[in-house]
Design a protein around this motif. Structure first.
Motif, PDB file in Angstrom:
ATOM      1  N   ILE A 266      47.891 -31.164 -56.709  1.00 20.27           N
ATOM      2  CA  ILE A 266      47.052 -30.519 -57.469  1.00 20.27           C
ATOM      3  C   ILE A 266      47.788 -30.574 -58.888  1.00 20.27           C
ATOM      4  N   ALA A 267      49.042 -30.499 -59.207  1.00 23.48           N
ATOM      5  CA  ALA A 267      49.743 -30.521 -60.424  1.00 23.48           C
ATOM      6  C   ALA A 267      49.537 -31.769 -61.164  1.00 23.48           C
ATOM      7  N   ARG A 268      49.570 -33.006 -60.243  1.00 23.80           N
ATOM      8  CA  ARG A 268      49.492 -34.384 -60.791  1.00 23.80           C
ATOM      9  C   ARG A 268      48.008 -34.573 -61.180  1.00 23.80           C
ATOM     10  N   VAL A 269      46.904 -34.205 -60.397  1.00 24.13           N
ATOM     11  CA  VAL A 269      45.523 -34.467 -61.008  1.00 24.13           C
ATOM     12  C   VAL A 269      45.308 -33.775 -62.176  1.00 24.13           C
ATOM     13  N   LEU A 270      46.023 -32.360 -62.483  1.00 22.01           N
ATOM     14  CA  LEU A 270      45.827 -31.610 -63.487  1.00 22.01           C
ATOM     15  C   LEU A 270      46.248 -32.195 -64.574  1.00 22.01           C
ATOM     16  N   THR A 271      47.578 -32.916 -64.627  1.00 27.68           N
ATOM     17  CA  THR A 271      48.260 -33.582 -65.604  1.00 27.68           C
ATOM     18  C   THR A 271      47.200 -34.868 -65.990  1.00 27.68           C
ATOM     19  N   ASP A 272      46.347 -35.474 -65.002  1.00 25.66           N
ATOM     20  CA  ASP A 272      45.738 -36.457 -65.293  1.00 25.66           C
ATOM     21  C   ASP A 272      44.388 -35.913 -66.116  1.00 25.66           C
ATOM     22  N   LEU A 273      43.863 -34.655 -65.829  1.00 29.85           N
ATOM     23  CA  LEU A 273      42.833 -34.333 -66.280  1.00 29.85           C
ATOM     24  C   LEU A 273      42.981 -33.762 -67.688  1.00 29.85           C
ATOM     25  N   ARG A 274      44.095 -33.540 -68.033  1.00 30.40           N
ATOM     26  CA  ARG A 274      44.554 -32.956 -69.437  1.00 30.40           C
ATOM     27  C   ARG A 274      44.660 -34.161 -70.225  1.00 30.40           C
ATOM     28  N   ALA A 275      45.120 -35.099 -69.778  1.00 28.86           N
ATOM     29  CA  ALA A 275      45.041 -36.409 -70.497  1.00 28.86           C
ATOM     30  C   ALA A 275      43.884 -37.029 -70.926  1.00 28.86           C
ATOM     31  N   PHE A 276      42.504 -36.843 -70.090  1.00 30.61           N
ATOM     32  CA  PHE A 276      41.432 -37.342 -70.041  1.00 30.61           C
ATOM     33  C   PHE A 276      40.816 -36.519 -71.027  1.00 30.61           C
ATOM     34  N   SER A 277      40.804 -35.312 -71.058  1.00 32.25           N
ATOM     35  CA  SER A 277      40.153 -34.165 -71.926  1.00 32.25           C
ATOM     36  C   SER A 277      40.970 -33.885 -73.392  1.00 32.25           C
ATOM     37  N   SER A 278      39.972 -33.600 -74.127  1.00 29.90           N
ATOM     38  CA  SER A 278      40.476 -33.419 -75.640  1.00 29.90           C
ATOM     39  C   SER A 278      40.737 -31.858 -75.818  1.00 29.90           C
ATOM     40  N   ASN A 279      40.033 -31.222 -74.867  1.00 30.65           N
ATOM     41  CA  ASN A 279      40.078 -29.860 -74.984  1.00 30.65           C
ATOM     42  C   ASN A 279      41.108 -29.121 -73.616  1.00 30.65           C
ATOM     43  N   PRO A 280      41.404 -27.750 -73.782  1.00 28.17           N
ATOM     44  CA  PRO A 280      42.101 -27.297 -72.961  1.00 28.17           C
ATOM     45  C   PRO A 280      41.103 -27.164 -71.512  1.00 28.17           C
ATOM     46  N   LEU A 281      41.612 -27.258 -70.469  1.00 30.70           N
ATOM     47  CA  LEU A 281      40.918 -27.209 -69.203  1.00 30.70           C
ATOM     48  C   LEU A 281      40.520 -25.647 -68.830  1.00 30.70           C
TER      49      LEU A 281
END
Length: 386
Positions: A266-281
């Motif tokens: 979960i932590a790994r995917v959240l890191t990738d999602l933060r890098a993908f999105s320009s806004n907070p998740l």
């Protein structure tokens, strides 16, 4: 063969009516000519000839109107007996055959035994809520097991979902034999199907997604992320309660969960999602009887996520809210699968896959990626509508 092409489908009924109307029209013309000829020959009076149009109407009208059926409410298909005390996702595994059979037989599936179990809500209430209200017509109530016996159900339903000719033919035969049944009773009590969710997905969505007019806060799905990538990306995480209660001494932070995604993943995917999105998740976590100490292992600040842990009577609302996420991080728990079945277009990343629960479940525009195959680039699927 598709069932909407069968002789009893709406399209074929319309075609059949047209054929009947043409036949009656021909008979009408023929009968009228005979009567007209006879009367004209026998009695050439103005009075008789003035009645010819009336005679034609009397001959033809009853025949033409007799073949036009009235609109009828689908007959009830009643699943008899209790659904059991499992949760919404798990209980679905025990009546998938009834879903398929009721759809094939042009009937509306309803559940009896409105019992409230330990989780304090009635499964029958939940799955009947969006069904058309009706009563069982027992004029000629038929028992499903008299047409498709228990020992044949699994193979026939699986075959129908797979498009196998033999299964389709078997259900065609049952459908014909049951055409005059006014109601259908299903007394099955021994069914377990963990897969075939793609086959029943439309039915599940029709029963559990609120209608657009609903006042429920979870009624409206958001537009797909691909329609507005500038907005915040929503992420839903399901943590199965049973996974976080292992034997004493177990390190949950690295434990291999059964029905949830492991915390390091979960932590790994959240890191990738933060890098993908320009806004907070926008992160939503669903966990029954939530333990904040367990959630803290994800290294999330309290303001970074919304926790779903409502009273059991509001369990369906929590399920709907979680399902609205652009990205779902799930294991193969039945609750997680049900969340995915209701979700709008987006991306679901799944730990596991061996049980086949997510097979063929992209029918409503949602990508499914298994964690074993996952790469950070897969997040870009959010921008590619199915």
């Amino acid at each position: 063969m598709l069932y909407d092409a069968l002789p009893t489908s709406a399209a074929s009924k319309t075609s059949s009516l047209r054929r009947h109307k043409r036949r009656y029209a021909y008979l009408c013309v023929f009968a009228t000519l005979v009567v007209v000829g006879f009367l004209s020959f026998a009695v050439r009076t103005e009075h008789v000839q003035s009645k010819l149009a009336e005679i034609q109407l009397q001959l033809c009208t009853p025949a033409l109107t007799a073949v036009v059926p009235e609109e009828q409410t689908p007959r009830m298909y009643l699943r008899v007996g209790p659904l059991g005390g499992e949760g919404m996702g798990s209980v679905l595994q025990h009546f998938k055959q009834s879903i398929v059979l009721s759809q094939v037989l042009d009937s509306s599936l309803h559940f009896g035994w409105n019992e409230v179990w330990d989780h304090r809500y009635s499964q029958s209430d939940i799955y009947n809520a969006n069904a058309e209200s009706q009563t069982l017509n027992v004029t000629k109530a038929c028992r499903m097991q008299d047409f498709i016996p228990h020992e044949d159900r699994d193979a026939v339903v699986r075959g129908w979902c797979a498009g196998e000719d033999s299964a389709i033919a078997r259900l065609d035969e049952a459908r014909t034999r049951m055409a005059d049944c006014t109601g259908i009773l299903d007394t099955e009590v021994d069914e377990l199907m963990q897969d075939l969710n793609g086959c029943i997905m439309p039915w599940v969505r029709s029963r559990l997604i609120p209608p657009p007019s609903s006042s429920s806060p979870s009624a409206a799905h958001p537009l797909p992320y691909s329609s507005d990538p500038s907005r915040r990306l929503s992420v839903g995480i399901h943590i199965r309660w049973g996974d976080t209660a292992p034997p004493p001494g177990t390190d949950i932070s690295t434990h291999d969960f059964y029905g949830s995604m492991n915390f390091p993943d979960i932590a790994r995917v959240l890191t990738d999602l933060r890098a993908f999105s320009s806004n907070p998740l926008e992160i939503t976590i669903a966990m029954e009887e939530a333990d904040r100490a367990v959630i803290a292992l994800l290294n999330l600040e309290a303001e970074e996520y919304t926790l779903l842990d409502s009273p059991q009577t509001q369990a369906l609302d929590d399920l709907r809210v979680l399902s609205r996420s652009d990205v779902l991080l799930l294991g193969e728990s039945s609750y997680g699968v049900l969340t995915h079945l209701l979700a709008p277009p987006g991306l679901t990343i799944v730990k596991g896959g061996g049980l086949g629960k997510f097979r063929n479940t992209s029918g409503f525009g949602r990508h499914v990626v298994y964690l074993d195959d996952y790469k950070a680039e897969d997040i870009e699927l959010l921008l590619i509508p199915l």
